[in-house]
Write an enzyme that holds these catalytic residues in place. Sequence first.
Site, short mmCIF file in Angstrom:
data_model
loop_
_atom_site.label_atom_id
_atom_site.label_comp_id
_atom_site.label_asym_id
_atom_site.label_seq_id
_atom_site.Cartn_x
_atom_site.Cartn_y
_atom_site.Cartn_z
N GLY A 82 0.82 -1.21 0.00
CA GLY A 82 0.00 0.00 0.00
C GLY A 82 0.85 1.27 0.00
O GLY A 82 1.86 1.36 0.69
N VAL A 149 2.60 -1.89 4.28
CA VAL A 149 3.01 -0.54 3.87
C VAL A 149 4.19 -0.62 2.92
O VAL A 149 5.21 -1.23 3.22
CB VAL A 149 3.43 0.29 5.11
CG1 VAL A 149 3.74 1.72 4.71
CG2 VAL A 149 2.36 0.25 6.18
N CYS A 150 4.07 0.03 1.76
CA CYS A 150 5.09 -0.10 0.72
C CYS A 150 6.49 0.28 1.21
O CYS A 150 7.44 -0.45 1.04
CB CYS A 150 4.76 0.76 -0.48
SG CYS A 150 6.17 0.97 -1.60
N PHE A 151 6.62 1.46 1.81
CA PHE A 151 7.96 1.94 2.13
C PHE A 151 8.60 1.17 3.27
O PHE A 151 9.73 1.40 3.64
CB PHE A 151 7.93 3.44 2.43
CG PHE A 151 7.96 4.26 1.17
CD1 PHE A 151 9.14 4.83 0.72
CD2 PHE A 151 6.82 4.43 0.41
CE1 PHE A 151 9.18 5.56 -0.46
CE2 PHE A 151 6.85 5.16 -0.77
CZ PHE A 151 8.04 5.73 -1.20
#
EC number: 2.3.1.181
Length: 278
Positions: A82, A149-151
């Site tokens: 995301g 979470v992507c990062f």
Amino acid sequence: MEKEVWRFIDSGNCSPAFNMALDEALLEWHSEGKIPPTIRFYGWNPPTLSIGYFQKVEKEIDMEAVKKYGLGFVRRPTGGRGVLHDQELTYSVIVSESHPNMPQTVTEAYRVISQGILEGFRFLGLDAYFAVPKTEEEKADLKNPRSAVCFDAPSWYELVVEGRKVAGSAQTRQKGVILQHGSILLDLDEEMLFRLFKYPNERVKERLRQNFKNKAVAMNELTDRKITIDEAKEAFFKGFEKGLNIQLERYELTDDELAYVQQLAKNKYETDEWNFKR
């Protein structure tokens, strides 16, 4: 030697569905030989949570929070986790898999394309570099990221400044074409970001958030001055030209192209069937 000319589109701030539809349309048109390789810059109106193609909304996303913040929501055609698209420059690169400068493997093609982003950071005076997972544990994390979470999720050839991730990208290959798109963070509302996902409990949420702080950073946290979106666009425009050794030619979509993208956005990316299908 003359440089290869690629197309450049700055589509400005668009709806989540339009953004994904335009990326898909560019991939399609390039596969049909209608357009040259293309680089596109864009933004989001409203700010949007995009999720990876394989993510499960019900399990991972707090849709109440998404609504509460007035965010857009869309599923990307690419994998990954995301991403909150807010104060950032979003880019996409569309190029044939058979392009002479494109390696066959996903990770190596990712490195070649991301060279443009690396040079962009350098034009802004930030010392970015590629970090490659070295330990077995880091490599295992690639296969099973612990967070939605992507990062927070590691990837090959991650772009980092001062040891922290500054850009997150995802790639898909369809119809013989590579589509890579990603986020280059100018600023980040971490508080909002962490309210958009579901966690087993508060302790896990807090741990992941702390972890995230150590791993990811927005570029304005790293500079004494505030980098504007226009400055970022200029730097990454030059960065892609230098990093990929190409010349970019600005292009505006025709009315027919625009109508096609709007239709695709409406019929696919605005539908619950697409966005909540898993």
